[in-house]
Design an enzyme around this catalytic site. Sequence first.
Site, PDB file in Angstrom:
ATOM      1  N   ASP A  16      48.852  29.476  33.025  1.00  0.00           N
ATOM      2  CA  ASP A  16      48.782  30.805  32.852  1.00  0.00           C
ATOM      3  C   ASP A  16      48.699  31.601  34.251  1.00  0.00           C
ATOM      4  O   ASP A  16      49.286  32.629  34.255  1.00  0.00           O
ATOM      5  CB  ASP A  16      47.494  31.188  32.209  1.00  0.00           C
ATOM      6  N   TYR A  33      47.544  34.510  23.892  1.00  0.00           N
ATOM      7  CA  TYR A  33      46.441  34.114  23.781  1.00  0.00           C
ATOM      8  C   TYR A  33      45.582  35.226  24.634  1.00  0.00           C
ATOM      9  O   TYR A  33      46.021  35.712  25.666  1.00  0.00           O
ATOM     10  CB  TYR A  33      45.826  32.958  24.169  1.00  0.00           C
TER      11      TYR A  33
END
Length: 797
Positions: free
Chosen positions: A413, A502
């Site tokens: 990420d 997410y």
Amino acid sequence: MHQTRFLGVFGLCGLAPTATLAAVVKPAIGLERRLLHEEIDKRGWSPNDTCVSEESAPATTAPKANIWSAITPEDNAAVWDLLHDPATGLNLTAPGDAVLTDNYVYWIDTVPVNKSDALPYIDGDGPMPPKYARAIIFEGGKEPPISQEYMVGPLPVCEETTVAPLDYIYNGGMGGAVPFNGRHFDSKRSAATEPLITEVMSSIADITVAMFNGAYYGSDDDRTNLTTTSGTPLSFDGTQAFRNIMFRYPGEPHGTASYMIPLDFYILIDCTGTDASKYFLKGIVTGEMFYPSVDEFRAAYDSGEVAFAFQQTRDDNWAMVDYKPELGERELEERFSPSSLELDGKRYKIDPEARYVEYMGWSFYVHFTRSLGIMFYDIKFKGERILYELSLQEAVAQYAGNQPKAANTVYHDTYYDLGTYMTSMVEGFDCPFGATFWDVSYYEENLKVSNPDAVCIFETDMTHPLSRHRAGGGSTDYDFQNMGVVKGSFLGVRAIATVGNYDYAFTYQFHLDGTLQVEVRASGYLQSSYYYPDQQAWGPRIYQATMGSLHDHVLTWKADFDIVDTANSLQVSELKAVNQSQPWFPELGEFEQLQLDISYMEEEKQFNWFPNQQGMYVVVNKDALNQWGEYRGYRLVPGMSDIHLSVLNSPFSLKQNEFSKSHLAISQHHDTEVFANSVQNANLPWKPQQDFSMFFDGESVEQEDIVLWFNLGMHHFTRSEDVPVTLFTEAHSSILLAPQNFFDRAQDGDLKNRRWLVPDEDTGELMVETYGIELPQCPVILEEPADALGTNTETEY
């Protein structure tokens, strides 16, 4: 390090820069908390008639400047000018005008301060460390093309400012450079692959329409009713590049839940190099079959071999996080749920300019970076440093499945700039009412971007006592000698990053006893796959034609401990069952009991928690003893779901994920080993820019400046209850850093928020000592029960 390139004069060192491109603040993005307040007011929940206080936190002044803070907007604009000056020789094109074969700036951020430079300043009279910018530049015009990271400084830009490759913090062999094929897959590279995708999909549109009423004629074509997605890695070692593309319905009517509406249709392409005319189709995948060419796929379809097992839905209403009355009603749910409130005002102080916080003996600085989000420096308790640095290093998600996208995907990420996705939070829901909110900012080109209310600070009730004991006597109300109970609370610092599908909620809890807890929770959409009955090994069916893809989340933190000073060791205490005899039990002979086996880790290594938690790791200072002669230290206490990556030898995570493959690691601190990972590592699993395993080269970790690395996360056993989104209650992981002989006794005796109860010896009357701390009163409008006539009355308490 490469030779420094000297550049022209932009101003005098120490004075304001004279950049020609002004720093412009873009409009704030995300929710605006003040508007939410207005909405709350309209519903009768105004702070004017409830216990919610709008009082600001008391001010304090940081003892030193926040040397870890980001470069200023003015410095960013000046660096931008400097990089684009022809005198640099970088030959840059404005990003908006650039193509693959141009050189252009990807992003600008801040070079981390060397600890060796920071300590003399924060601990003494040393000079303030100089500030440097870091810039990633895509150099498609070079031969061979690369992505190169540079450091620019000292700042403000002046005649002494130089631009040099930022090589010293990377160990992969190319310094701050990565091959073109391994660099970030930005919009330019995506646009370069678009013609091939369009050509392939247009040629079989008649088949895709017949199969699943979907067609792709290009992202800008009105006839297109599909979306595309491809994960990382997109290369193995930088010598090649590929995209394994999955098609999905965009979702109707909202168009936001495409992650939950996958189709069983994939095209695999080779996109190596800067010449898009050489890109080619590797094959088409559907129905668990691979077709190397369009012609072979069409022949299989014409023969009746290709068909969808289940019809996927286009509707995305079922995947929205809104009220679903069809699930039924819950009694009394019309009442507002309990909330944690700061009834007597805020008990923490802040210096908002320095991003400095003080709370009940704690003090620390907060820093923000575009790739890592919030970071903490110089964490002290009661004036003594516990940690020099505490920071997230990476959030990895590795998927599994018998489909190209699921089997291939390993997300980093930070590659997607996790910090930039820390956006506004909803007061009273994401954070308690009355919390302090801070904005975060980063830079896009020469502009400053601000995300409002992206960090919240709050004190909250623990919902259980910090400590308590009822001493002596029986079970009746007054049949005891004394009772003490201490109210539990902690200071929380929280940010939520929504990276794609997410939402990661990061909370750092500073407890009254000197314990620091790190917690992460995950919510959001599953990256799902098309459902096949024979693929239960990779996840269950969760909707009409959707399967929840099995995956791991592993998040890595750096904890640079400085217990009293920088010379620390890692004490290892293992509980062992041993056979022994004792002369006062002659009839037992040998019997088994617990015993501690205490040792000290000698060398840098990666290691795991003990089975059955029969071990304790404590960072201690052997040169610092408490009153009882014990080494002062801090213990690592595993909380919920402290895991490491399940797959250790996947080709998609072979070497770029070494930090995720053990629960813990210890290394000797070096200014050259700043990050566990590189923001450009995702596409280089076989030849990473940063190889974490190379940190462990046999150096001593006894009474050295040591760094502990730990992993949190969750094995995501997907389930129907992940619809519409994963729930924070289950997807939760944590660790505690707790005093272990650091003090002479528990740090709760100096807290006045307690009750001391002693029965009078003569009368038995219960005497309660409050230490002057009473429950504050505030006006609350309560609705009385209906009277006999069925009317309600309102009373103010």
